[in-house]
Design a protein around this motif. Sequence first.
Motif, PDB file in Angstrom:
ATOM      1  N   ALA A  66      64.918 210.739  10.547  1.00  0.00           N
ATOM      2  CA  ALA A  66      63.946 211.746  11.011  1.00  0.00           C
ATOM      3  C   ALA A  66      62.824 212.053   9.885  1.00  0.00           C
ATOM      4  CB  ALA A  66      64.656 212.797  11.666  1.00  0.00           C
ATOM      5  N   ASP A  67      63.433 211.955   8.560  1.00  0.00           N
ATOM      6  CA  ASP A  67      62.958 212.587   7.311  1.00  0.00           C
ATOM      7  C   ASP A  67      61.798 211.920   6.856  1.00  0.00           C
ATOM      8  OD1 ASP A  67      64.286 210.593   6.207  1.00  0.00           O
ATOM      9  OD2 ASP A  67      65.872 211.982   5.187  1.00  0.00           O
ATOM     10  N   LEU A  68      61.398 210.746   7.432  1.00  0.00           N
ATOM     11  CA  LEU A  68      60.029 209.950   6.778  1.00  0.00           C
ATOM     12  C   LEU A  68      60.435 209.374   5.400  1.00  0.00           C
ATOM     13  CD1 LEU A  68      57.353 212.362   7.910  1.00  0.00           C
ATOM     14  CD2 LEU A  68      57.943 210.084   8.844  1.00  0.00           C
ATOM     15  N   GLN A  69      61.871 209.220   5.182  1.00  0.00           N
ATOM     16  CA  GLN A  69      61.942 208.484   3.935  1.00  0.00           C
ATOM     17  C   GLN A  69      61.810 206.897   4.103  1.00  0.00           C
ATOM     18  OE1 GLN A  69      66.229 210.102   3.068  1.00  0.00           O
ATOM     19  NE2 GLN A  69      65.262 209.882   0.885  1.00  0.00           N
ATOM     20  N   ASP A  70      62.111 206.446   5.532  1.00  0.00           N
ATOM     21  CA  ASP A  70      61.736 205.136   5.783  1.00  0.00           C
ATOM     22  C   ASP A  70      60.307 205.137   6.419  1.00  0.00           C
ATOM     23  OD1 ASP A  70      64.445 204.763   5.293  1.00  0.00           O
ATOM     24  OD2 ASP A  70      65.007 205.318   7.288  1.00  0.00           O
ATOM     25  N   PRO A  71      59.206 204.534   5.694  1.00  0.00           N
ATOM     26  CA  PRO A  71      58.159 204.802   6.357  1.00  0.00           C
ATOM     27  C   PRO A  71      57.721 204.232   7.348  1.00  0.00           C
ATOM     28  CG  PRO A  71      57.900 203.753   3.924  1.00  0.00           C
ATOM     29  CD  PRO A  71      59.323 203.884   4.577  1.00  0.00           C
ATOM     30  N   PRO A  72      57.353 205.186   8.477  1.00  0.00           N
ATOM     31  CA  PRO A  72      57.131 204.183   9.811  1.00  0.00           C
ATOM     32  C   PRO A  72      56.254 202.977   9.876  1.00  0.00           C
ATOM     33  CG  PRO A  72      56.783 206.864   9.924  1.00  0.00           C
ATOM     34  CD  PRO A  72      57.160 206.524   8.407  1.00  0.00           C
ATOM     35  N   ALA A 126      64.748 222.980  20.727  1.00  0.00           N
ATOM     36  CA  ALA A 126      63.755 223.351  21.274  1.00  0.00           C
ATOM     37  C   ALA A 126      62.189 222.553  20.780  1.00  0.00           C
ATOM     38  CB  ALA A 126      63.275 224.749  20.940  1.00  0.00           C
ATOM     39  N   MET A 127      62.345 222.297  19.930  1.00  0.00           N
ATOM     40  CA  MET A 127      60.925 221.460  19.409  1.00  0.00           C
ATOM     41  C   MET A 127      61.067 220.116  19.883  1.00  0.00           C
ATOM     42  SD  MET A 127      60.613 222.299  15.472  1.00  0.00           S
ATOM     43  CE  MET A 127      59.138 221.372  15.076  1.00  0.00           C
ATOM     44  N   LEU A 128      62.159 219.417  20.124  1.00  0.00           N
ATOM     45  CA  LEU A 128      62.208 218.184  20.816  1.00  0.00           C
ATOM     46  C   LEU A 128      61.896 218.445  22.375  1.00  0.00           C
ATOM     47  CD1 LEU A 128      65.273 216.652  19.263  1.00  0.00           C
ATOM     48  CD2 LEU A 128      63.110 216.185  18.752  1.00  0.00           C
ATOM     49  N   ALA A 129      62.248 219.385  22.974  1.00  0.00           N
ATOM     50  CA  ALA A 129      61.955 219.672  24.430  1.00  0.00           C
ATOM     51  C   ALA A 129      60.357 219.869  24.456  1.00  0.00           C
ATOM     52  CB  ALA A 129      62.785 220.889  24.865  1.00  0.00           C
ATOM     53  N   GLU A 130      59.968 220.500  23.548  1.00  0.00           N
ATOM     54  CA  GLU A 130      58.386 220.923  23.514  1.00  0.00           C
ATOM     55  C   GLU A 130      57.753 219.590  23.481  1.00  0.00           C
ATOM     56  OE1 GLU A 130      55.162 222.390  23.957  1.00  0.00           O
ATOM     57  OE2 GLU A 130      57.066 223.742  24.037  1.00  0.00           O
ATOM     58  N   LEU A 131      58.126 218.569  22.487  1.00  0.00           N
ATOM     59  CA  LEU A 131      57.547 217.236  22.479  1.00  0.00           C
ATOM     60  C   LEU A 131      57.439 216.630  23.789  1.00  0.00           C
ATOM     61  CD1 LEU A 131      58.784 215.879  18.867  1.00  0.00           C
ATOM     62  CD2 LEU A 131      56.517 216.578  19.566  1.00  0.00           C
ATOM     63  N   GLN A 132      58.878 216.684  24.238  1.00  0.00           N
ATOM     64  CA  GLN A 132      58.843 215.821  25.681  1.00  0.00           C
ATOM     65  C   GLN A 132      57.930 216.352  26.741  1.00  0.00           C
ATOM     66  OE1 GLN A 132      60.231 215.927  28.989  1.00  0.00           O
ATOM     67  NE2 GLN A 132      60.055 213.657  28.776  1.00  0.00           N
ATOM     68  N   ARG A 133      57.685 217.632  26.551  1.00  0.00           N
ATOM     69  CA  ARG A 133      56.752 218.109  27.797  1.00  0.00           C
ATOM     70  C   ARG A 133      55.517 217.658  27.607  1.00  0.00           C
ATOM     71  NH1 ARG A 133      60.248 222.467  27.980  1.00  0.00           N
ATOM     72  NH2 ARG A 133      59.517 223.466  26.151  1.00  0.00           N
ATOM     73  N   SER A 134      55.071 217.204  26.320  1.00  0.00           N
ATOM     74  CA  SER A 134      53.641 217.099  25.747  1.00  0.00           C
ATOM     75  C   SER A 134      53.444 215.518  25.838  1.00  0.00           C
ATOM     76  CB  SER A 134      53.127 217.736  24.659  1.00  0.00           C
ATOM     77  OG  SER A 134      53.949 217.368  23.664  1.00  0.00           O
ATOM     78  N   ASP A 135      54.423 214.813  25.755  1.00  0.00           N
ATOM     79  CA  ASP A 135      54.389 213.371  25.587  1.00  0.00           C
ATOM     80  C   ASP A 135      55.748 212.664  26.424  1.00  0.00           C
ATOM     81  OD1 ASP A 135      54.517 210.694  24.879  1.00  0.00           O
ATOM     82  OD2 ASP A 135      53.983 211.284  22.740  1.00  0.00           O
ATOM     83  N   PRO A 136      55.328 212.093  27.705  1.00  0.00           N
ATOM     84  CA  PRO A 136      56.186 211.550  28.507  1.00  0.00           C
ATOM     85  C   PRO A 136      56.899 210.250  27.840  1.00  0.00           C
ATOM     86  CG  PRO A 136      54.030 210.937  29.189  1.00  0.00           C
ATOM     87  CD  PRO A 136      53.774 211.894  28.086  1.00  0.00           C
ATOM     88  N   ARG A 137      56.283 209.854  26.701  1.00  0.00           N
ATOM     89  CA  ARG A 137      57.031 208.580  25.955  1.00  0.00           C
ATOM     90  C   ARG A 137      58.335 209.015  25.408  1.00  0.00           C
ATOM     91  NH1 ARG A 137      51.630 206.929  23.290  1.00  0.00           N
ATOM     92  NH2 ARG A 137      51.833 209.006  22.655  1.00  0.00           N
ATOM     93  N   HIS A 162      56.927 212.664  14.443  1.00  0.00           N
ATOM     94  CA  HIS A 162      56.111 212.326  15.700  1.00  0.00           C
ATOM     95  C   HIS A 162      54.974 211.745  15.641  1.00  0.00           C
ATOM     96  CE1 HIS A 162      56.406 211.920  20.054  1.00  0.00           C
ATOM     97  NE2 HIS A 162      55.148 212.742  19.971  1.00  0.00           N
ATOM     98  N   ARG A 163      54.119 212.626  14.766  1.00  0.00           N
ATOM     99  CA  ARG A 163      52.729 212.023  14.606  1.00  0.00           C
ATOM    100  C   ARG A 163      52.743 210.567  13.952  1.00  0.00           C
ATOM    101  NH1 ARG A 163      48.977 211.601  11.510  1.00  0.00           N
ATOM    102  NH2 ARG A 163      50.079 212.174   9.712  1.00  0.00           N
ATOM    103  N   ARG A 164      53.325 210.525  12.955  1.00  0.00           N
ATOM    104  CA  ARG A 164      53.375 209.185  12.290  1.00  0.00           C
ATOM    105  C   ARG A 164      53.860 208.044  13.093  1.00  0.00           C
ATOM    106  NH1 ARG A 164      54.459 209.806   6.237  1.00  0.00           N
ATOM    107  NH2 ARG A 164      54.849 207.713   6.232  1.00  0.00           N
ATOM    108  N   LEU A 165      54.973 208.226  13.897  1.00  0.00           N
ATOM    109  CA  LEU A 165      55.591 207.406  14.714  1.00  0.00           C
ATOM    110  C   LEU A 165      54.553 206.968  15.819  1.00  0.00           C
ATOM    111  CD1 LEU A 165      59.440 208.522  14.944  1.00  0.00           C
ATOM    112  CD2 LEU A 165      58.558 206.604  13.944  1.00  0.00           C
ATOM    113  N   THR A 166      54.161 207.925  16.583  1.00  0.00           N
ATOM    114  CA  THR A 166      53.265 207.713  17.682  1.00  0.00           C
ATOM    115  C   THR A 166      52.000 206.776  16.955  1.00  0.00           C
ATOM    116  OG1 THR A 166      52.640 209.899  17.556  1.00  0.00           O
ATOM    117  CG2 THR A 166      53.528 209.034  19.511  1.00  0.00           C
TER     118      THR A 166
END
Length: 333
Positions: free
Chosen positions: A101-107, A57-68, A28-32
């Motif tokens: 999701a595994d960052l094998q493809d560099p964002p 759970a982690m995705l729901a958490e991400l969603q709460r902190s980032d509306p995108r 998420h950090r690298r994509l954003t």
Amino acid sequence: MNSPRVDAPEISIVVPCFNEESVLAETHRRLTSTMMEAGRTFELVYVDDGSRDRTPAMLAELQRSDPRVRVVVLSRNFGHQIAITAGLNYSRGQAVVLIDADLQDPPEVILELIARWREGYEVVYGTRTRRLGETAFKTKTAEWFYRLINRISEIPIPLDTGDFRLLDRKAVDALGAMPERDRFVRGMVSWVGFRQIAVPYDRAARHAGVSKYSLFRMVKFAVDGILSFSIVPLRLATFLGLAASAGALIGAVVVVVLALAEKLHPAGWMAVLLAGLFIGGVQLICLGIVGEYLGRIYGESKRRPLYLVRETCGFDDAITDPSTSFAEQVRQS
Ligand code: UDP
Ligand code: MG
């Protein structure tokens, strides 16, 4: 179906996730940060494909902190290709980027994909020049697979190209209108046409966690790809049959000639047994190949939805469930 809305973001990033708790935060950090650099409006559509770890759970958490962030949680594990399909159906951007999701493809390569899209290409796919951190077995079998499918498929499918790519809305809508169940997405993208271009990149090793493609899944994936894009295996049955009959015919002539020349010593029951086994084997193989296609026709004829969604978050209410409208569309067609 999903026509672009006035307030739709320019770019959607679709990320299929199956038990990816160990990489999600970093992904998420690298994509954003990449998308901020791109300076375009965007949304991140994470599809949870029935994970059994903390991924939802982690995705729901991400969603709460980032509306995108938007999250689609499937009702169970439907597999990578279907997870991508769900993400495509829920995405609203004018262009959609598919990335693992595994960052094998560099964002960071996304910047290049977007640049090509801005030049007017509707499909920009990443081609792996090198694959790091993967077993020689996987790299080699993948190499053979891409060459084989390219040879026997009815349409050219680019070599060494995975699902890491950017699709213009036109291509996304075209894929959405293809109701087939055995979804070999990279082949389907070739099929839709439009202006396509490759962007070479080095495929990195997994950031963390392990591959979700077991040997069994890899074989299934390869068979799906080949059977969805080629009927050459069906013809193989005819060729094998012809070859076996031709062999038998030649053998018979040879035997008669030798017998007339009184040079033949009785070969005994062994030859009969071997011939019987050979023909039996050829017949079973052919039956199996026909069965593979038949099974797929059976699967298609059931017309089940491609996937079911347990819940979504981050989408405004105005969005109806595209999977429902998709199923509806299939039913009406
Ligand atoms: N994936 C998925 N459902 C599955 C298997 C995999 O959504 O049933 C996702 C996975 O989380 C990853 C991507 O598909 O984001 C590619 O999987 P993986 O990295 O395990 O495959 P590999 O790169 O080893 O071929
Ligand atoms: Mg991977």
